[in-house]
Scaffold this active site. Structure first.
Site, short mmCIF file in Angstrom:
data_model
loop_
_atom_site.label_atom_id
_atom_site.label_comp_id
_atom_site.label_asym_id
_atom_site.label_seq_id
_atom_site.Cartn_x
_atom_site.Cartn_y
_atom_site.Cartn_z
CE LYS A 9 0.72 1.54 4.39
NZ LYS A 9 1.42 2.80 4.68
N PRO A 93 9.77 -4.46 -0.50
CG PRO A 93 10.74 -2.53 -1.36
CD PRO A 93 9.51 -3.35 -1.43
CB ALA A 95 11.98 -1.93 7.51
CB ALA A 96 9.82 -0.30 2.39
CG LEU A 98 6.29 0.42 0.38
CD1 LEU A 98 7.17 -0.27 -0.67
CD2 LEU A 98 5.46 1.52 -0.27
CB ALA A 99 1.42 -2.04 4.69
N GLY A 100 4.47 -4.11 4.18
CA GLY A 100 4.83 -5.47 3.76
C GLY A 100 4.45 -6.54 4.76
N GLY A 101 4.79 -6.33 6.03
CA GLY A 101 4.44 -7.32 7.06
C GLY A 101 2.95 -7.41 7.29
CB SER A 102 0.34 -4.78 7.59
OG SER A 102 0.89 -4.18 8.74
CG ASP A 135 -0.59 0.08 8.14
OD1 ASP A 135 -1.44 0.99 8.27
OD2 ASP A 135 0.62 0.30 7.98
#
Length: 288
Positions: A9, A93, A95-96, A98-102, A135
């Site tokens: 996101k 990426p 810790a960017a 962009l809500a990768g983990g979420s 998120d």
């Protein structure tokens, strides 16, 4: 194995209104999903165990991972005796901003709803997601939304005007807690969320570009000059509007011309390894 797409996101606006008594910040955001996505593979296990693997060595593969937490939450809440092997094929990426983990957690919730035959509604999955991270509810729904509360209160809005999104992530780590800690709410310039909502509702690309705003940006820019350089490069290369997403450090530029996209990408690649050119998705997820 069941595969679920987990899109990133971006924040078109991110406003922080005040610090709440529970130590979270009251926020107001307009967010949309983009076509940069991880892929989550889910394989049923009969022994009740949750295992996790990832194509990226920097992704934690234990209980610190939001996808693991999502599976564990469903197991405990609904008394599930089956397990799952989760594979995260990482493209977003880390810790960017962009809500990768979420989004990985959200995709895990949606996928396990099918794999474990839970028959939960998307609203129920989003409510569970709020227990994992602020998120996650948005990422459960996907699409485009006006988010309030600590980010977990989601109101669906129309998809933004179609355009390209060029993203660049510098090689710096940003602590979200540090960025929020450096925020002085007495002096920030708040984005105009109402104007952004109107621009999207009217499909007005120029007005959307003119209304981008993120109160966390100034804090991150002061701490990380690399982010300033990326922002300047994008603007000089011809992006229509440029903003940092979330607490950073990823910067994105909106571009309505495919010809300009390649020029911007080429200009950034000499300075930054992680550069992407994608489209906005805009539409909500549907459950299988």
């Amino acid at each position: 194995m069941l595969y679920v797409k987990a899109p990133a996101k971006i924040n078109l606006t991110l406003d922080v209104l005040y610090k709440r008594e529970d130590n979270y910040h009251e926020v107001e955001m307009v967010m949309t999903t983009i076509d940069l996505a991880d892929r989550i593979g889910l394989a049923l296990r009969q022994d009740g165990k949750i295992t996790l693997s990832s194509t990226d060595q920097f992704v934690p593969v234990d209980q610190r991972n939001f996808a693991y937490q999502a599976a564990r939450l469903l197991q405990q809440r609904y008394g599930i005796t089956k397990g799952v092997a989760i594979k995260i094929e990482k493209e977003i990426p880390i810790a960017a901003g962009l809500a990768g983990g979420s989004t990985d957690a959200a995709a895990t919730l949606r996928g396990l709803n099918e794999l474990w035959e839970l028959n939960l509604s998307i609203d129920e999955l989003a409510e569970l997601g709020a227990e994992i991270g602020s998120d996650v509810p948005f990422c459960v729904y996907g699409g485009t939304a006006h988010a309030t509360g600590r980010g977990e209160l989601i109101r669906e809005i129309p998809a933004p005007p179609s355009c390209w999104v060029v993203l660049a992530k510098p090689k710096v780590g940003v602590s979200t807690a540090d960025i929020y800690g450096g925020l002085n709410l007495a002096t920030v310039e708040h984005p105009n969320t109402i104007e952004m909502l109107q621009a999207i509702d009217q499909g007005d690309y120029k007005a959307m570009c003119a209304t981008l705003g993120n109160v966390l940006e100034d804090v991150t820019l002061k701490l990380h000059p690399e982010v300033v350089k990326i922002k300047t490069l994008m603007e000089r290369s011809g992006a229509d509007a440029v903003l940092m997403s979330g607490s950073g450090p990823t910067v994105f530029g909106l571009v309505d011309s495919e010809l300009r996209v390649s020029r911007i990408v080429n200009g950034l690649r000499g300075f930054c390894d992680e550069v992407y050119a994608v489209r906005m998705l805009g539409e909500r997820h549907s459950l299988a």
